[in-house]
Motif scaffolding. Sequence first.
Motif, PDB file in Angstrom:
ATOM      1  N   THR A 151       0.844  -1.196   0.000  1.00  0.00           N
ATOM      2  CA  THR A 151       0.000   0.000   0.000  1.00  0.00           C
ATOM      3  C   THR A 151       0.877   1.243   0.000  1.00  0.00           C
ATOM      4  OG1 THR A 151      -0.123  -0.155   2.420  1.00  0.00           O
ATOM      5  CG2 THR A 151      -1.932  -1.115   1.146  1.00  0.00           C
ATOM      6  N   ILE A 192       0.954   5.835  -0.408  1.00  0.00           N
ATOM      7  CA  ILE A 192       0.346   7.158  -0.532  1.00  0.00           C
ATOM      8  C   ILE A 192       1.347   8.069  -1.227  1.00  0.00           C
ATOM      9  CG2 ILE A 192      -0.543   9.192   0.680  1.00  0.00           C
ATOM     10  CD1 ILE A 192      -1.366   7.317   2.986  1.00  0.00           C
ATOM     11  N   THR A 241      -2.826   5.543  -3.245  1.00  0.00           N
ATOM     12  CA  THR A 241      -3.695   6.703  -3.081  1.00  0.00           C
ATOM     13  C   THR A 241      -2.877   7.947  -3.384  1.00  0.00           C
ATOM     14  OG1 THR A 241      -5.056   5.642  -1.389  1.00  0.00           O
ATOM     15  CG2 THR A 241      -5.063   8.044  -1.439  1.00  0.00           C
ATOM     16  N   TRP A 264      -5.871  16.010   6.069  1.00  0.00           N
ATOM     17  CA  TRP A 264      -6.293  14.651   5.737  1.00  0.00           C
ATOM     18  C   TRP A 264      -5.537  13.608   6.550  1.00  0.00           C
ATOM     19  CZ3 TRP A 264      -3.824  10.480   3.110  1.00  0.00           C
ATOM     20  CH2 TRP A 264      -4.699   9.451   2.697  1.00  0.00           C
ATOM     21  N   GLU A 265      -6.215  12.515   6.878  1.00  0.00           N
ATOM     22  CA  GLU A 265      -5.586  11.380   7.552  1.00  0.00           C
ATOM     23  C   GLU A 265      -6.000  10.098   6.833  1.00  0.00           C
ATOM     24  OE1 GLU A 265      -3.560  11.042  10.077  1.00  0.00           O
ATOM     25  OE2 GLU A 265      -3.548  13.007  11.050  1.00  0.00           O
ATOM     26  N   PRO A 266      -5.081   9.190   6.576  1.00  0.00           N
ATOM     27  CA  PRO A 266      -5.470   7.905   5.993  1.00  0.00           C
ATOM     28  C   PRO A 266      -6.204   7.059   7.024  1.00  0.00           C
ATOM     29  CG  PRO A 266      -3.138   7.875   6.559  1.00  0.00           C
ATOM     30  CD  PRO A 266      -3.631   9.274   6.824  1.00  0.00           C
ATOM     31  N   SER A 267      -7.006   6.123   6.542  1.00  0.00           N
ATOM     32  CA  SER A 267      -7.747   5.248   7.452  1.00  0.00           C
ATOM     33  C   SER A 267      -6.843   4.206   8.097  1.00  0.00           C
ATOM     34  CB  SER A 267      -8.888   4.552   6.698  1.00  0.00           C
ATOM     35  OG  SER A 267      -8.372   3.786   5.613  1.00  0.00           O
ATOM     36  N   TRP A 314       2.132   8.297   8.796  1.00  0.00           N
ATOM     37  CA  TRP A 314       1.296   7.416   7.976  1.00  0.00           C
ATOM     38  C   TRP A 314       2.011   6.129   7.577  1.00  0.00           C
ATOM     39  CZ3 TRP A 314      -0.333  11.750   3.989  1.00  0.00           C
ATOM     40  CH2 TRP A 314      -1.010  12.776   4.683  1.00  0.00           C
TER      41      TRP A 314
END
Length: 200
Positions: A37, A39, A60, A91-94, A120
């Motif tokens: 994953t 960002i 993302t 913003w914050e990632p889940s 993150w």
Amino acid sequence: MDATQWDERYRASAGGVWAAEPPAVVREIVSACRPGTAIDVATGDGRTAVWLAARGWSCTGIDFSAAGLALAAARPGGDAVTWIHADVHEWEPSASVDLVVSCYLHLPDSAAAVARIGEWVAPGGTLVVIGHDIENIAAGGHGPSDPAILYTPDLLHGALDDRFRIERCGRITRTAADAELRGGHGSAAIDTLLHAVRVR
């Protein structure tokens, strides 16, 4: 530049502002990582996020410019990326991710922003940050001319705490063959690179 100014710049561009791929040193570092994953912070018109997705990353891309994200989504392969219109300060990632990349995010609070996006990264994950170094002004390279928003190795190194192992932090020189802009540029550019792994 604020979001409105970036929107204007992207709308005035013919298909995008930035080069087709991320900087060579970013490609080199990430190619040694196992896809997971990711960002892409301040994704702009999406070059890094699309490149990551094409190599198996679940990526993302976040940016505060809606016009930039529209260009990103329209890129070949853009449908493989989740695009988020948001400000990096809010913003914050889940969930934490295996890789966070930031290419040329220049802010008055750059050190704080790097510390924030470092949060993150999951333990065992990788953080890669590259941006224009303050020495780039005297060198005549393309990029911002305000020293208050430019990087130094000390600034990036100091942004992280002992949860990170610094693999590399220093100045690099990009040649015209590794241009930042879509149309290229004729001079070398001095950047600061940070490559770190979160150990806990």
